[in-house]
Design a protein around this motif. Structure first.
Motif, short mmCIF file in Angstrom:
data_model
loop_
_atom_site.label_atom_id
_atom_site.label_comp_id
_atom_site.label_asym_id
_atom_site.label_seq_id
_atom_site.Cartn_x
_atom_site.Cartn_y
_atom_site.Cartn_z
N GLN A 172 47.27 34.24 45.77
CA GLN A 172 46.62 33.35 46.73
C GLN A 172 45.23 32.94 46.25
O GLN A 172 44.85 31.76 46.33
N HIS A 173 44.48 33.90 45.75
CA HIS A 173 43.10 33.63 45.31
C HIS A 173 43.08 32.68 44.11
O HIS A 173 42.34 31.67 44.11
N VAL A 174 43.89 32.97 43.10
CA VAL A 174 43.90 32.13 41.90
C VAL A 174 44.43 30.74 42.22
O VAL A 174 43.91 29.73 41.72
N SER A 175 45.47 30.65 43.06
CA SER A 175 46.01 29.34 43.45
C SER A 175 44.96 28.50 44.14
O SER A 175 44.83 27.29 43.89
N SER A 176 44.18 29.13 45.02
CA SER A 176 43.11 28.41 45.72
C SER A 176 42.06 27.90 44.73
O SER A 176 41.59 26.76 44.86
N LEU A 177 41.72 28.70 43.73
CA LEU A 177 40.74 28.27 42.73
C LEU A 177 41.26 27.09 41.92
O LEU A 177 40.52 26.15 41.61
N VAL A 178 42.55 27.13 41.55
CA VAL A 178 43.12 26.04 40.77
C VAL A 178 43.10 24.73 41.57
O VAL A 178 42.77 23.67 41.03
N VAL A 179 43.42 24.81 42.86
CA VAL A 179 43.40 23.61 43.70
C VAL A 179 41.97 23.09 43.83
O VAL A 179 41.72 21.89 43.74
N GLN A 180 41.00 23.99 44.05
CA GLN A 180 39.61 23.57 44.14
C GLN A 180 39.15 22.90 42.85
O GLN A 180 38.45 21.88 42.87
N ALA A 181 39.54 23.50 41.72
CA ALA A 181 39.14 22.93 40.43
C ALA A 181 39.76 21.54 40.24
O ALA A 181 39.10 20.61 39.77
N PHE A 182 41.03 21.40 40.61
CA PHE A 182 41.69 20.10 40.50
C PHE A 182 40.98 19.06 41.36
O PHE A 182 40.71 17.94 40.91
N LEU A 183 40.68 19.40 42.60
CA LEU A 183 40.01 18.45 43.50
C LEU A 183 38.63 18.07 42.97
O LEU A 183 38.16 16.96 43.19
N GLN A 184 38.00 19.02 42.26
CA GLN A 184 36.68 18.73 41.69
C GLN A 184 36.77 17.64 40.62
O GLN A 184 35.81 16.91 40.39
N THR A 185 37.91 17.52 39.95
CA THR A 185 38.06 16.54 38.86
C THR A 185 38.38 15.15 39.37
O THR A 185 38.39 14.20 38.57
N VAL A 186 38.67 15.00 40.65
CA VAL A 186 39.01 13.69 41.21
C VAL A 186 37.74 13.03 41.72
O VAL A 186 37.05 13.60 42.59
N PRO A 187 37.37 11.85 41.23
CA PRO A 187 36.14 11.18 41.71
C PRO A 187 36.21 10.90 43.21
O PRO A 187 37.26 10.54 43.74
N CYS A 188 35.07 11.08 43.87
CA CYS A 188 35.02 10.83 45.31
C CYS A 188 35.12 9.34 45.62
O CYS A 188 35.77 8.95 46.58
N GLU A 189 34.47 8.53 44.83
CA GLU A 189 34.49 7.08 45.04
C GLU A 189 34.91 6.42 43.74
O GLU A 189 34.25 6.58 42.71
N ALA A 190 36.01 5.71 43.79
CA ALA A 190 36.51 5.05 42.58
C ALA A 190 37.25 3.79 42.97
O ALA A 190 37.97 3.75 43.96
N GLU A 191 37.04 2.75 42.21
CA GLU A 191 37.75 1.49 42.41
C GLU A 191 38.49 1.13 41.12
O GLU A 191 37.97 1.33 40.02
N GLY A 192 39.67 0.57 41.27
CA GLY A 192 40.47 0.21 40.10
C GLY A 192 41.03 1.45 39.44
O GLY A 192 41.45 2.39 40.09
N SER A 193 41.03 1.46 38.12
CA SER A 193 41.55 2.61 37.39
C SER A 193 40.60 3.80 37.54
O SER A 193 39.38 3.64 37.49
N VAL A 194 41.17 4.98 37.73
CA VAL A 194 40.40 6.18 37.97
C VAL A 194 40.43 7.06 36.73
O VAL A 194 41.49 7.30 36.14
N CYS A 195 39.26 7.53 36.31
CA CYS A 195 39.16 8.46 35.18
C CYS A 195 38.93 9.86 35.73
O CYS A 195 37.88 10.14 36.34
N LEU A 196 39.92 10.72 35.58
CA LEU A 196 39.79 12.08 36.09
C LEU A 196 38.86 12.89 35.21
O LEU A 196 38.67 12.62 34.03
#
Length: 568
Positions: A172-196
């Motif tokens: 559970q702990h490691v899965s939560s960290l992986v999801v948090q890390a993934f969400l961190q790589t997604v830009p909060c504001e992006a238009e058009g093509s997104v660079c992760l």
């Protein structure tokens, strides 16, 4: 004097699958993959006969890379699965088991191979069309407004690797960290093509998995010449960074190819060092506080920069160059022989000393919002740590795939049994005569279709390793696990709990039959909405591609007439 021998003629083998030795090797291959499948799969140790590193794993990529195969048929199967894994990071064992099962089942049929291949191709198209339909009964949409489905995806990947040796709480702990890390790589504001962004994985051996943590920015090794007191000179409002992707060691081999002409009395090493120091003076005058180099930095240059309070980080490696450039905006500098353009510099907001496990590290904090982070992973020993790092990298890649295709399939064998029930029901309702073609009777079509369905069901049964019984319910077509040797007068509802994916429970008025046995044909339905928090989900794009790879590879191997090997 060496002797020249005549070139030998190539070895040509007709009908390779008619050779019992080849079939036996395929059977052993399938047993290896089957015994590794799922969260209770058995581990494998890989080592050579002259010693060396020993690997303990149940991961398909490690297995296939570590096991040497000599026969072209096995090499073809291995290459197909490894190519799938390189693109999707998941469902490698599923592809290998299904492909082997399709080959074995086809060989038992008393019909022409060409007919079997034609039916397999048709049923593959039928499966793909069904899985892409909105009313598909084994597919769910990923809700990015709620992290639960993302957690289920990550947890399913991590929990399926027993070599990580994680407890339920650690999963559970490691899965939560992986999801948090993934969400961190997604830009909060992006238009058009997104660079992760990028997740950098840092591992520390000898600590509990619960000590794993997520850090903003980058974690890099603490330089030997650096102490915490050296950081007090930093201007924390803006730290200027110079990033070099060329060696600053001063070696002449780094100056490029070609002939080097040296005048009499001139020392090439001294001339190169003079260029390095000239570059050092420039970056000092430009206000650079951190020099980061992919390779080695000359010790004289390091000492000179340290005297002027410039931090030097060397031997970064190529893997950290891209995230560091992305995080700071720095452009990698490829030469020290010309002045450094000011536009190449990047910015950091802070540099901290972090103690992570037994390692002292520098934490480079980005200026402003950044899509780069570091996931520090801990585990008890080298074997479990290596498996955990690879598994977390795969889980993060699976989450990235969900951005392009926001769907997931039911795991735990439920998608396989559901698909088998769907195909059986479709085929029992009649076959379009245009599909049969010359020489294919309805009976032959049904035999080949049953072979395809039994191969899918065998993947579901492969999840059972402790002598239990695999069942399928007659409403939704999900796989259930029951105890082996249950008394015949005991109803199945008294010995089962949840289906393989966790979406259904036994209190829903279901009926069960043994998976792979004789049962009535039925049209499987989509389960009702459930509040289950811990679903087992598989990546939709990964499993869809693995299904295609498995069928196409099996067809290719079944269609082989000759194998020609160069024996020189």
């Amino acid at each position: 004097m060496s002797r020249l021998s005549n070139k030998k003629t190539s070895l040509c083998t007709a009908e390779p699958l008619s050779d019992d030795k080849v079939c036996q090797k395929l059977a052993v291959f399938r047993q290896i993959f089957t015994s590794c499948f799922g969260p209770t799969g058995r581990l494998k140790q890989i080592h050579n006969n002259v010693g060396g590193h020993v690997q303990t794993t149940s991961t398909s990529a490690v297995l296939l890379k570590g096991v040497f195969t000599s026969h072209p048929v096995l090499k073809l199967l291995t290459a197909s699965v490894l190519n799938h894994i390189s693109c999707f990071s998941d469902c490698g064992l599923f592809a290998a088991i299904l492909s082997c099962a399709l080959i074995e089942n086809a060989q038992r049929l008393n019909i022409e191979t060409g007919i079997t291949l034609k039916v397999y191709r048709h049923l593959l198209c039928l499966c793909k069309d069904y899985l892409n339909q909105e009313e598909c009964g084994c597919r769910v949409r990923i809700d990015f407004g709620n992290s639960q489905s993302l957690l289920s995806l990550a947890r399913s990947v991590i929990a399926s690797k027993p070599a990580c040796m994680l407890t339920y709480k650690e999963v559970q702990h490691v899965s939560s960290l992986v999801v948090q890390a993934f969400l961190q790589t997604v830009p909060c504001e992006a238009e058009g093509s997104v660079c992760l962004g990028k997740v950098v994985f840092v591992s520390v051996e000898g600590h509990r998995a619960m000590d794993s943590a997520l850090f903003p920015g980058l974690l890099v090794e603490m330089p030997e010449m650096l102490s915490a007191s050296d950081l007090k000179w930093l201007d924390h409002r803006a730290i200027t960074l110079a990033l070099f992707n060329t060696s600053l060691s001063g070696d002449l081999s780094e100056t490029g190819d070609g002939t080097l002409e040296v005048s009499c009395g001139l020392s090439p090493e001294a001339a190169v060092l003079e260029l390095l120091l000239r570059m050092g003076k420039q970056i000092i005058s430009d206000g650079v506080a951190l020099l980061a180099c992919q390779k080695v930095v000359h010790p004289v240059l390091k000492q000179y920069l340290k005297e002027h309070h410039v931090i030097v980080i060397e031997r970064l490696g190529i893997s950290l160059m891209e995230p560091l450039s992305q995080m700071t905006g720095a452009l990698p500098i490829a030469s020290f022989q010309s002045p450094v353009p000011s536009k190449c510099y990047g910015q950091l907001s802070n540099i901290l000393v972090k103690s992570f496990g037994s390692r002292q590290m520098l934490n480079l904090i980005p200026a402003g919002d950044s899509t780069v982070c570091s996931l520090g992973l801990c585990n008890r020993n080298e074997t479990t740590l290596n498996e955990l790092k690879l598994t977390c990298q795969n889980a993060e890649h699976v989450l990235r795939l969900s951005l392009k295709s926001p769907f997931a399939l039911f795991g735990g064998g439920c998608t396989e049994t559901h698909l088998a029930a769907y195909i059986r029901n479709k085929c029992s309702s009649g076959v379009d005569g245009t599909l049969l073609g010359p020489g294919c009777s309805p009976t032959q079509f049904q035999m080949a279709a049953d072979s395809f369905c039994r191969a899918l069901e065998s993947v579901g049964r492969s999840l059972e390793h402790d002598g239990g019984e695999s069942l399928v319910d007659l409403r939704c077509g999900h796989r259930w696990s029951g105890p082996g040797g249950a008394a015949p007068d005991v109803p199945w509802k008294d010995v089962v709990s949840l289906c393989g994916c966790g979406r259904l429970d036994r209190h829903e008025g279901l009926q069960w039959v043994i998976l792979g046995g004789k049962g009535p044909s039925f049209s499987p339905t989509l389960p009702a909405e459930s509040c289950a928090q811990h679903l087992v989900l598989d990546s939709f794009p990964a499993k869809l591609n693995a299904l295609q790879v498995a069928v196409e590879t099996a067809n290719l191997i079944l269609d082989l007439k000759y194998v020609i090997q160069d024996v020189n």
